[in-house]
Design an enzyme around this catalytic site. Structure first.
Site, PDB file in Angstrom:
ATOM      1  N   CYS A  78      -0.132 -14.495  -2.217  1.00 26.36           N
ATOM      2  CA  CYS A  78       1.186 -14.396  -2.841  1.00 26.36           C
ATOM      3  C   CYS A  78       1.437 -15.698  -3.598  1.00 26.36           C
ATOM      4  CB  CYS A  78       2.230 -14.215  -1.741  1.00 26.36           C
ATOM      5  SG  CYS A  78       3.933 -14.248  -2.330  1.00 26.36           S
ATOM      6  N   CYS A 190       1.304 -12.917 -10.257  1.00 24.19           N
ATOM      7  CA  CYS A 190       1.868 -12.312  -9.045  1.00 24.19           C
ATOM      8  C   CYS A 190       0.843 -11.279  -8.612  1.00 24.19           C
ATOM      9  CB  CYS A 190       3.204 -11.649  -9.363  1.00 24.19           C
ATOM     10  SG  CYS A 190       3.838 -10.566  -8.051  1.00 24.19           S
ATOM     11  N   HIS A 192       1.003  -8.610  -7.190  1.00 25.21           N
ATOM     12  CA  HIS A 192       1.365  -7.195  -7.402  1.00 25.21           C
ATOM     13  C   HIS A 192       0.902  -6.683  -8.771  1.00 25.21           C
ATOM     14  CE1 HIS A 192       4.075  -7.679  -3.959  1.00 25.21           C
ATOM     15  NE2 HIS A 192       4.311  -6.375  -3.988  1.00 25.21           N
TER      16      HIS A 192
HETATM   17  N1  DGL Z   1       3.127 -10.698  -4.605  1.00 26.23           N
HETATM   18  C1  DGL Z   1       3.955 -11.831  -4.674  1.00 26.23           C
HETATM   19  C2  DGL Z   1       3.384 -12.907  -5.593  1.00 26.23           C
HETATM   20  O1  DGL Z   1       2.203 -12.975  -5.825  1.00 26.23           O
HETATM   21  C3  DGL Z   1       5.435 -11.734  -4.880  1.00 26.23           C
HETATM   22  C4  DGL Z   1       6.207 -10.484  -4.978  1.00 26.23           C
HETATM   23  C5  DGL Z   1       7.641 -10.683  -4.461  1.00 26.23           C
HETATM   24  O2  DGL Z   1       7.802 -10.541  -3.251  1.00 26.23           O
HETATM   25  O3  DGL Z   1       8.543 -10.994  -5.254  1.00 26.23           O
HETATM   26  O4  DGL Z   1       4.101 -13.735  -6.090  1.00 26.23           O
END
Ligand code: DGL
Length: 274
Positions: A78, A190, A192
Site C-alpha cells: 500500500c 496505488c 489498486h
Molecule cells: N492500495 C492503497 C495504496 O496503494 C490505498 C487505497 C486506499 O485505501 O485509499 O495506496
C-alpha cells in the site's frame, strides 16, 4: 546459505484488495511460500486518513496478525501506508519489511518527453516522501501529481463484479486529459490501480502505465533467497490465508474471488487501536 526446507510465511498487507496486484506478482515468482494476505477493510480507504492515524493503525494491524501467525517477511502493499509507516514498523518488528512506493525512478528513466504523471491517493501525493523521491530521481522531469480518492473504490468494485463507469473515470482524469503536454509515462502509485489499468489505458492509449509489482516481487525473492533456498523449499502444507479486520456481507463474494488467487482460508481479525 542456511538451507531451510520449510516454506517462509509472507504477510502481504493493504487497506483493501489493491495489495493483490502485488501479492500476485510475488506468488507467481515464489508459489511455494506460505502467504497471509491481510486487508484493513474496517478502515478502508486509507487515502483520506491522517498520517498519525495510519501509523498507529498499520502498526496495530500487523501486531494483531503476529499474535496468531509467525511472520518471516512482510510486504506493505500500500503506497499510502508505506510512504509514512515504514520507519515505525521497522523499529517495532524484527522481520524484514518491504514497502511499496510509487515507481518514480523507473518512470524517470523511461519517459521520452520528460513529463511524468503520478496517479495516487490524495494522501500519497501530499507526502514529503514523494517530494523527496521526485527531487532525488526526477528533478530533470516535469512531474504532474493527481491525487484521487475515488479510484481505489472503483477498483474494489470491479473486483467484485461491478464494471467501471467510463464516463466517471474520464471525468476524474480530466485534469490530465486537458493538458497541453500529456505525461508519456504514468506511475500507478496505488496498488489498486493495476486492476483498472485496461480502462485507464483506453483513456491514455499512447501512455506507458507503470507500477511497482514486478520490482517488489524481485526484491522479495532476493531477500528470501538470502535465507532460504527457494528452489528447495517444500510447498507449504497449510493453505494460504486471508484476514480482514471486519466481516461484512460483501466478504462472501470476495472470498470466492480470492480462491482464484490461491488464498483459500478466511478469518476476520480484531484490531484494537488506530
Ligand atoms: N492500495 C492503497 C495504496 O496503494 C490505498 C487505497 C486506499 O485505501 O485509499 O495506496
Amino acid at each position: 546459505m542456511n538451507i531451510v526446507k520449510q516454506s517462509p510465511s509472507v504477510l502481504v498487507f493493504d487497506s483493501g484488495i489493491g495489495g493483490l496486484s502485488i501479492y500476485n506478482e510475488i506468488y507467481n515468482k515464489i508459489p511455494n511460500a506460505h502467504y497471509i494476505y491481510v486487508f484493513d477493510n474496517e478502515m478502508f480507504p486509507y487515502g483520506d486518513k491522517s498520517s498519525e492515524f495510519l501509523i498507529n493503525r498499520v502498526n496495530s494491524v500487523i501486531e494483531a496478525v503476529t499474535k496468531f501467525y509467525p511472520i518471516d517477511l512482510a510486504v506493505i502493499a500500500c503506497n499510502t501506508a508505506s510512504t509514512i509507516c515504514l520507519p515505525s514498523l521497522r523499529a517495532k518488528f524484527s522481520f524484514p519489511i518491504i514497502g511499496v512506493v510509487p515507481a518514480i525512478k523507473p518512470a524517470s528513466l523511461l519517459t521520452k518527453n520528460k513529463c511524468i504523471g503520478l496517479l495516487a491517493t490524495k494522501a500519497t501525493v501530499e507526502r514529503t516522501y514523494i517530494a523527496d523521491l521526485i527531487k532525488q530521481f526526477a528533478s530533470h522531469c516535469t512531474v504532474k501529481l493527481l491525487g484521487l480518492s475515488e479510484l481505489a473504490l472503483i477498483a474494489e468494485n470491479k473486483l467484485q463484479g461491478i464494471s467501471v463507469d467510463m464516463k466517471q473515470l474520464k471525468e476524474l482524469m480530466q485534469p490530465w486529459l486537458g493538458l497541453q503536454i500529456i505525461p508519456d509515462t504514468i506511475v500507478l502509485g496505488c496498488t489498486h490501480y493495476p486492476f483498472i489499468k485496461t480502462e485507464l489505458q483506453t483513456l491514455f492509449p499512447q501512455v506507458s502505465l507503470i507500477d511497482s509489482g514486478y520490482a517488489i516481487a524481485t526484491r522479495v525473492c532476493n531477500l528470501l533467497n538470502d535465507k532460504y533456498n527457494l528452489d528447495q523449499i517444500i510447498p507449504s502444507a497449510s493453505e494460504n490465508i486471508v484476514l480482514s479486520t471486519v466481516y461484512t456481507q460483501s466478504i462472501e463474494k470476495l472470498i470466492k474471488k480470492l480462491s482464484d488467487y490461491n488464498l483459500n482460508k478466511y478469518h476476520d481479525i480484531k484490531v484494537h487501536g488506530g
